[in-house]
Design a protein around this motif. Sequence first.
Motif, mmCIF file in Angstrom:
data_model
loop_
_atom_site.group_PDB
_atom_site.id
_atom_site.type_symbol
_atom_site.label_atom_id
_atom_site.label_comp_id
_atom_site.label_asym_id
_atom_site.label_seq_id
_atom_site.Cartn_x
_atom_site.Cartn_y
_atom_site.Cartn_z
ATOM 1 N N LYS A 1 0.806 -1.211 0.000
ATOM 2 C CA LYS A 1 0.000 0.000 0.000
ATOM 3 C C LYS A 1 0.841 1.263 0.000
ATOM 4 O O LYS A 1 0.447 2.280 -0.532
ATOM 5 C CB LYS A 1 -0.874 0.030 1.246
ATOM 6 C CG LYS A 1 -2.193 -0.638 1.048
ATOM 7 C CD LYS A 1 -3.041 -0.442 2.278
ATOM 8 C CE LYS A 1 -4.319 -1.256 2.170
ATOM 9 N NZ LYS A 1 -5.104 -1.191 3.383
ATOM 10 N N LYS A 2 1.979 1.192 0.642
ATOM 11 C CA LYS A 2 2.776 2.403 0.802
ATOM 12 C C LYS A 2 3.796 2.573 -0.312
ATOM 13 O O LYS A 2 4.609 3.466 -0.261
ATOM 14 C CB LYS A 2 3.493 2.347 2.150
ATOM 15 C CG LYS A 2 2.518 2.223 3.289
ATOM 16 C CD LYS A 2 2.659 3.383 4.259
ATOM 17 C CE LYS A 2 1.484 3.440 5.198
ATOM 18 N NZ LYS A 2 1.902 3.620 6.586
ATOM 19 N N TYR B 1 4.789 2.967 -4.450
ATOM 20 C CA TYR B 1 4.236 3.611 -5.624
ATOM 21 C C TYR B 1 4.950 3.155 -6.874
ATOM 22 O O TYR B 1 6.094 2.714 -6.829
ATOM 23 C CB TYR B 1 4.406 5.133 -5.533
ATOM 24 C CG TYR B 1 3.593 5.768 -4.448
ATOM 25 C CD1 TYR B 1 2.356 6.317 -4.735
ATOM 26 C CD2 TYR B 1 4.071 5.815 -3.151
ATOM 27 C CE1 TYR B 1 1.605 6.896 -3.737
ATOM 28 C CE2 TYR B 1 3.333 6.392 -2.142
ATOM 29 C CZ TYR B 1 2.093 6.936 -2.440
ATOM 30 O OH TYR B 1 1.344 7.507 -1.449
ATOM 31 N N PRO C 1 -0.257 4.453 -6.627
ATOM 32 C CA PRO C 1 -0.057 3.463 -5.567
ATOM 33 C C PRO C 1 -0.340 2.053 -6.088
ATOM 34 O O PRO C 1 -1.177 1.887 -6.976
ATOM 35 C CB PRO C 1 -1.058 3.869 -4.485
ATOM 36 C CG PRO C 1 -2.069 4.722 -5.176
ATOM 37 C CD PRO C 1 -1.378 5.356 -6.354
#
Length: 59
Positions: A7-8, A10, A21
């Motif tokens: 999730k964090k 990119y 993301p």
Amino acid sequence: MKTKKLKKSYCLCKKCFDKIPFDTNKVLTYCTCKAIYVDGCEYYSRIGGNKENYEFVEK
Ligand SMILES: [Zn+2]
């Protein structure tokens, strides 16, 4: 705990410098110039486009 949080992270387009993301909630998401796209959720990510046009950015 060794949980990798996609999730964090990119996917950065080198052409238009858009950051997409990896977790797009299974929505196919293009960058502004449409050179790359990301389709992902918390379990997997699919990146499309020319490899020279994107790079991964870990947050
Ligand atoms: Zn782009």
